[in-house]
Design a protein around this motif. Sequence first.
Motif, short mmCIF file in Angstrom:
data_model
loop_
_atom_site.label_atom_id
_atom_site.label_comp_id
_atom_site.label_asym_id
_atom_site.label_seq_id
_atom_site.Cartn_x
_atom_site.Cartn_y
_atom_site.Cartn_z
N ILE A 149 0.84 -1.20 0.00
CA ILE A 149 0.00 0.00 0.00
C ILE A 149 0.87 1.25 0.00
O ILE A 149 2.08 1.18 0.25
CB ILE A 149 -0.94 0.05 1.23
N VAL A 150 0.23 2.36 -0.32
CA VAL A 150 0.94 3.63 -0.27
C VAL A 150 0.01 4.67 0.34
O VAL A 150 -1.20 4.64 0.14
CB VAL A 150 1.42 4.06 -1.68
N LEU A 151 0.61 5.56 1.13
CA LEU A 151 -0.17 6.65 1.72
C LEU A 151 -0.02 7.88 0.83
O LEU A 151 1.09 8.38 0.62
CB LEU A 151 0.37 6.97 3.12
N GLN A 152 -1.14 8.32 0.28
CA GLN A 152 -1.13 9.59 -0.46
C GLN A 152 -1.40 10.67 0.57
O GLN A 152 -2.32 10.54 1.37
CB GLN A 152 -2.25 9.61 -1.50
N ILE A 153 -0.64 11.72 0.53
CA ILE A 153 -0.81 12.74 1.55
C ILE A 153 -0.69 14.13 0.95
O ILE A 153 0.07 14.35 -0.01
CB ILE A 153 0.22 12.52 2.71
N SER A 154 -1.48 15.05 1.48
CA SER A 154 -1.40 16.44 1.04
C SER A 154 -1.93 17.33 2.16
O SER A 154 -2.22 16.85 3.26
CB SER A 154 -2.21 16.64 -0.23
N ASN A 155 -2.02 18.61 1.86
CA ASN A 155 -2.58 19.55 2.82
C ASN A 155 -3.37 20.58 2.02
O ASN A 155 -2.84 21.23 1.13
CB ASN A 155 -1.45 20.22 3.62
N ARG A 156 -4.63 20.70 2.36
CA ARG A 156 -5.50 21.58 1.59
C ARG A 156 -5.06 23.03 1.58
O ARG A 156 -5.36 23.77 0.65
CB ARG A 156 -6.92 21.51 2.14
N LYS A 157 -4.36 23.41 2.64
CA LYS A 157 -3.94 24.82 2.71
C LYS A 157 -3.01 25.17 1.55
O LYS A 157 -3.01 26.30 1.08
CB LYS A 157 -3.23 25.09 4.03
N ILE A 158 -2.23 24.19 1.11
CA ILE A 158 -1.28 24.45 0.04
C ILE A 158 -2.03 24.78 -1.25
O ILE A 158 -1.84 25.84 -1.86
CB ILE A 158 -0.36 23.24 -0.18
N LEU A 159 -2.89 23.87 -1.65
CA LEU A 159 -3.58 24.07 -2.91
C LEU A 159 -4.54 25.26 -2.84
O LEU A 159 -4.61 26.07 -3.76
CB LEU A 159 -4.36 22.78 -3.26
#
Length: 432
Positions: free
Chosen positions: A166-176
């Motif tokens: 498996i892989v964890l996709q990660i982001s942060n809404r503040k960036i976009l």
Amino acid sequence: MSEKIIKPSVITGFPEYLPEERILEQQMMDTIRAVFESHGFCSIETPVVEKLEVLLSKSADTNKEMYVLGRLQAEEKEEAKMGLRYDLTVPFARYVAQHENDLVFPFKRYQMQPCWRGERPKLGRYRQFTQCDVDVIAREKLAPEYDALIPAVVCEAWQKIGFKNIVLQISNRKILAGFVEGLGVEKVGETLRVLDKLKKIGEDGVREMLSELKLNEKQIAACLKIAKINTPDLSFADKVRNLGVQNDMLELGLNELTECVKLYASLCKVPYRVDMSLVRGFDYYTGTTYEVQLVGTDFADSIGGGGRYDNLASTMTKSRLPGVGMSMGISRALGVGLKLGLMRTGAKSPTEVLVVNVEDTDKSKMLTVAEKLRARGIKTEVYLEGGKLVKQLKYANDKKIPYVWFDIDNMLKNMETGEQTVADPDTWAPNK
RNA sequence: GCGGAUGUAGCUCAGUUGGUUAGAGCGCUGGUUUGUGGUACCAGAUGUCGUGAGUUCGAGUCUCAUCUUCCGCCCCA
């Protein structure tokens, strides 16, 4: 009067399992429970129905997918006032707001229960599905380290269930969001939703949808550039900064995500990818967002996801209750895992030993042996029907019971190897 | 909700330009083995051919309707 035979069938999208499938589901749930409890998360359950005003308070988009509940004898014009929950996060927010004075914060809980959505069913997508949510919620301020801890615990659980790849996709809404805002785009929310579809509809599709939102060519080009940033390390931050957009929220997001990813990588070996196009549908997320995906399969949807929210219960309490949580799609993982061959069904019962009646006469010896085995925690079944030994052994074989105990001479047969030995019911234990 | 497919034994499917009692594999039941399953061999059971109407001397096969399931869209675990 002739009785018409009703063809038995379940309504599509409402899964029901055979014993061997249910065993796998139970093993998954047992494992998840053990992992979360090892980190001190407690278990709660909430009713399957909630007031509509609660269910609709956060995600207005979902209402068309929701099942409402009424009575057959209800007055025709009587409006539905309650509905089946479509996730566990909204009921959880209600629970926390309601019991705020009785809970100890930061409150850490897991919850494994079914949810309902009136969608078109397909592989890994059901109208009734069980998920396991794990959240930590605090008053006023929640330590940022939890943004790394939650995915680490969830990935540990997936690994222990047997989903290794498996892989964890990660982001942060503040960036976009900060980036899009910094570009001078007005419809920030809609723009993020379009960018989230990048993998699905491709660059041309995104370009088309963004121009419908009245973004100019320059803005569209910049949006595509950031959305395509996808890194297995911390280099995402510089790549975003190199696009030259200035915005305070953007900078805050980059710092938050960098710290989060650093800590996550030290806690958990499951690989991650920082994916700037990851937004997720629920609009209550305000910071970090996650998705867990299977690697090396055709199944493109996620088996779990989640994120941070600043104030989930804002419509129900004046207290500010920030939290972060993730959801594991138990039904989806089971359905997809079986279909793709990642999981295989085994035994059709939990039985470890079947005691058989060799001479088809006195059954008291069987019962005595079984009692002795059970007293030491060995799951033991007795073939009370007796009859031909062939039939008794076939029963054990059909149910994939690993051991058979012959009652008259304490002969023990290993059904896998066929090997037989004399055993003592007071000391013998199966190999696990 | 919209678009495209599908529907024959418990399961996966075959069934030629419409023509007698509808087939295969797997599974199931029984036997070869009167204290030994899983392998092998032998025998056997099972279908309102999704439902309703129509065309025809005759329909699993053609027409229409309807339902079902599956695949996209939407949305998401």
